[in-house]
Design a protein around this motif. Structure first.
Motif, PDB file in Angstrom:
ATOM      1  N   ARG A 158       0.838  -1.197   0.000  1.00  0.00           N
ATOM      2  CA  ARG A 158       0.000   0.000   0.000  1.00  0.00           C
ATOM      3  C   ARG A 158       0.870   1.243   0.000  1.00  0.00           C
ATOM      4  NH1 ARG A 158      -4.980  -1.017   2.668  1.00  0.00           N
ATOM      5  NH2 ARG A 158      -5.867  -2.816   1.596  1.00  0.00           N
ATOM      6  N   SER A 163      -0.572   5.428  -5.213  1.00  0.00           N
ATOM      7  CA  SER A 163      -2.015   5.336  -5.495  1.00  0.00           C
ATOM      8  C   SER A 163      -2.535   6.666  -6.045  1.00  0.00           C
ATOM      9  CB  SER A 163      -2.798   4.956  -4.234  1.00  0.00           C
ATOM     10  OG  SER A 163      -2.352   3.716  -3.747  1.00  0.00           O
ATOM     11  N   LEU A 167      -4.242   6.867  -9.658  1.00  0.00           N
ATOM     12  CA  LEU A 167      -5.624   7.360  -9.824  1.00  0.00           C
ATOM     13  C   LEU A 167      -5.659   8.533 -10.811  1.00  0.00           C
ATOM     14  CD1 LEU A 167      -6.720   7.093  -6.091  1.00  0.00           C
ATOM     15  CD2 LEU A 167      -7.916   5.983  -8.016  1.00  0.00           C
ATOM     16  N   ILE A 179      -6.799  -0.597 -10.499  1.00  0.00           N
ATOM     17  CA  ILE A 179      -5.679  -0.453  -9.556  1.00  0.00           C
ATOM     18  C   ILE A 179      -5.934  -1.427  -8.404  1.00  0.00           C
ATOM     19  CG2 ILE A 179      -4.406   1.133  -8.043  1.00  0.00           C
ATOM     20  CD1 ILE A 179      -5.834   3.426  -9.739  1.00  0.00           C
ATOM     21  N   CYS A 182      -4.867  -0.550  -3.961  1.00  0.00           N
ATOM     22  CA  CYS A 182      -4.949   0.906  -3.825  1.00  0.00           C
ATOM     23  C   CYS A 182      -4.977   1.276  -2.327  1.00  0.00           C
ATOM     24  CB  CYS A 182      -6.243   1.376  -4.502  1.00  0.00           C
ATOM     25  SG  CYS A 182      -6.427   3.166  -4.546  1.00  0.00           S
ATOM     26  N   ILE A 188      -7.085   9.541   0.317  1.00  0.00           N
ATOM     27  CA  ILE A 188      -7.256   8.923  -1.008  1.00  0.00           C
ATOM     28  C   ILE A 188      -8.743   8.996  -1.398  1.00  0.00           C
ATOM     29  CG2 ILE A 188      -7.172   6.704  -2.233  1.00  0.00           C
ATOM     30  CD1 ILE A 188      -4.404   7.827  -1.916  1.00  0.00           C
ATOM     31  N   ASP A 207      -9.727  -3.096  -1.804  1.00  0.00           N
ATOM     32  CA  ASP A 207      -8.653  -2.173  -2.205  1.00  0.00           C
ATOM     33  C   ASP A 207      -8.431  -2.194  -3.725  1.00  0.00           C
ATOM     34  OD1 ASP A 207      -7.386  -4.580  -2.583  1.00  0.00           O
ATOM     35  OD2 ASP A 207      -5.696  -4.163  -1.257  1.00  0.00           O
ATOM     36  N   THR A 208      -9.494  -2.557  -4.466  1.00  0.00           N
ATOM     37  CA  THR A 208      -9.404  -2.499  -5.925  1.00  0.00           C
ATOM     38  C   THR A 208     -10.237  -1.324  -6.450  1.00  0.00           C
ATOM     39  OG1 THR A 208      -9.095  -4.873  -6.097  1.00  0.00           O
ATOM     40  CG2 THR A 208      -9.863  -3.756  -8.086  1.00  0.00           C
TER      41      THR A 208
END
Ligand code: EPZ
Length: 407
Positions: A158, A163, A167, A179, A182, A188, A207-208
């Motif tokens: 992470r 990230s 993005l 991603i 992420c 974020i 976390d996708t």
């Protein structure tokens, strides 16, 4: 070097309103570059890093104005320019220029990036994101992108910064990008909200992140409260007698910070805000990790609190982030590092002179100085002002005797 001169030992009490988050503001400022139009950003904090970020984007032709608490960034007339090395090396978030400049101009440049130097700070994952979107990196540090393509990237760990760039790049690329791994920090989520308002279609499952980018326009977002500033004033409350009510913080973002303190005997009260009182009585063990685990940026901040009843810190995000402990020892805090774990011993804080080694370490020194009887001088005040909005005003309102001296 500027300094804070503190006459410590008073029980600080009263209300402290939390400003907008530094680490949410910076990605949004750089992301505003990727589309033509005017973006509206509400609640930017008045801190050094934000000022530098705005200065950097002005060099590309962004026009910036402010009305009340809203900052307007107009990006109609941008042109590519070499990044201003002197500005870029002042803040870590200038790494976000890699993605933003690649989207807007089809080119970017590697340059020595700044920020707190508490540990090596690699950018391999940022570069992976760029390359996967079709960028080419030449030996002299020039990055060129003939055609920005959507990509599927799976991060090995992470990373907030990587990230952010992934993005931004995905929002600028026509088609669907994915991603995996992420980062999920509140900052974020603010960036995602901003990119959505610019026209990107973004969904997040675990976390996708799936991002459908392309045609974008100016965006709009409100920067939420700074969880690290909130944690800092809550810790200061414990250190100086339990009288500070923190207003405007999101308690859910602070769960992993509050949990070990409450387990060790601190008490929380909630009315117009939140307040921590009753000092910890048992040793506290802290292990940092990516959100929602204990934030690495609060581990230097909690160190003076651990000195009340003892404890230990293991930082799994930045393993060497303990340089500040030698400066804290000048204010009476005794510690040692054993196999990567910092052990903090119950200590009597005393006044003294110390130098801010980095932003959060600097704040830990200032907090310790405020709780110790007598006069202390904390050098490197400008480092603390990079990330804390008006500490002299806020602390003064709480009854602290603190002066900013710039020689
Ligand atoms: C952000 O830094 C924050 N900075 C830091 O806060 C914070 O400590 C850090 O995230 C972790 O939460 C800003 O938001 C401006 P990372 P960043 O990429 O993005 C490894 C503060 O005090 N990594 O999330 O630079 C890296 O070594 C500052 O406000 C790679 O291996 O951190 C670390 O172990 C200090 N390769 C981990 O990921 C890469 O390409 C997390 O770093 C990038 C990172």
């Amino acid at each position: 070097m500027a300094k804070f001169v503190v006459n410590g030992g008073a029980r600080l009490s009263g209300k402290c309103r939390i400003s907008g988050s530094k680490n949410a503001s910076l990605p949004v400022i750089f992301a505003s570059l990727i589309a033509r139009g005017t973006s509206e950003i509400d609640n930017l904090p008045d801190i050094g890093d934000v000022r530098v970020a705005l200065e950097i984007i002005k060099r590309y032709g962004a026009s910036i104005s402010k009305k009340g608490n809203t900052t307007y960034i107009n990006t109609e007339k941008l042109r590519y320019t070499e990044p201003d090395a002197e500005l870029v090396c002042k803040i870590r978030a200038s790494t976000y220029l890699l993605g933003a400049s690649a989207v807007r101009f089809g080119r970017a440049r590697l340059s020595p990036f700044g920020g707190c130097a508490f540990s090596p700070r690699p950018i391999d994952m940022h570069l992976d994101a760029l390359l996967s979107h079709g960028a080419v990196l030449s030996d002299n540090g020039d990055i060129t992108v003939k055609r920005l393509v959507p990509s599927v990237i799976s991060f090995k760990k992470r990373s907030v910064g990587a990230s952010v760039n992934a993005l931004i790049l995905a929002a600028g690329a026509s088609g669907e990008s994915v991603i995996e791994g992420c980062a999920l920090e509140p900052h974020i989520l603010t960036l995602i909200e901003f990119l959505r308002s610019m026209g990107a279609d973004i969904s997040l499952e675990g976390d996708t992140a799936r991002v459908r980018g392309g045609e974008l326009h100016g965006g709009k977002v409100r920067i939420g409260p700074d969880m690290i500033e909130a944690g800092s004033y809550l810790a200061l409350s414990l250190l100086t007698g339990g009288g500070i009510t923190v207003i405007g913080a999101e308690e859910s973002e602070l769960s992993s910070f509050l949990e070990p303190l409450l387990e060790s005997g601190a008490e929380i009260s909630r009315d117009v805000g939140i307040r921590l009182c009753s000092r910890p009585r048992k040793p506290v063990r802290i292990v940092t990790g990516p959100y929602p685990e204990f934030p690495t940026d609060l581990q230097p901040i909690i160190a003076p609190v651990l000195a009340l009843s003892g404890g230990s810190i293991r930082d799994t995000v930045w393993e060497g982030r303990f340089g500040y402990l030698s400066e804290l020892s000048r204010l009476g805090i005794s510690s040692r590092i054993v196999r990567g774990v910092a052990e903090i011993f119950p200590s009597e804080l005393k006044s003294g002179n110390a130098t801010a080694p980095d932003l959060r370490g600097g704040m830990a020194l200032l907090m310790s100085a405020l709780s110790a009887e007598g006069q202390s001088v904390i050098d490197g005040a400008e480092v603390i002002l990079r990330g804390y909005d008006d500490p002299v005003g806020k602390l003064g309102q709480l009854g602290a005797e603190i002066e900013y001296v710039d020689n």
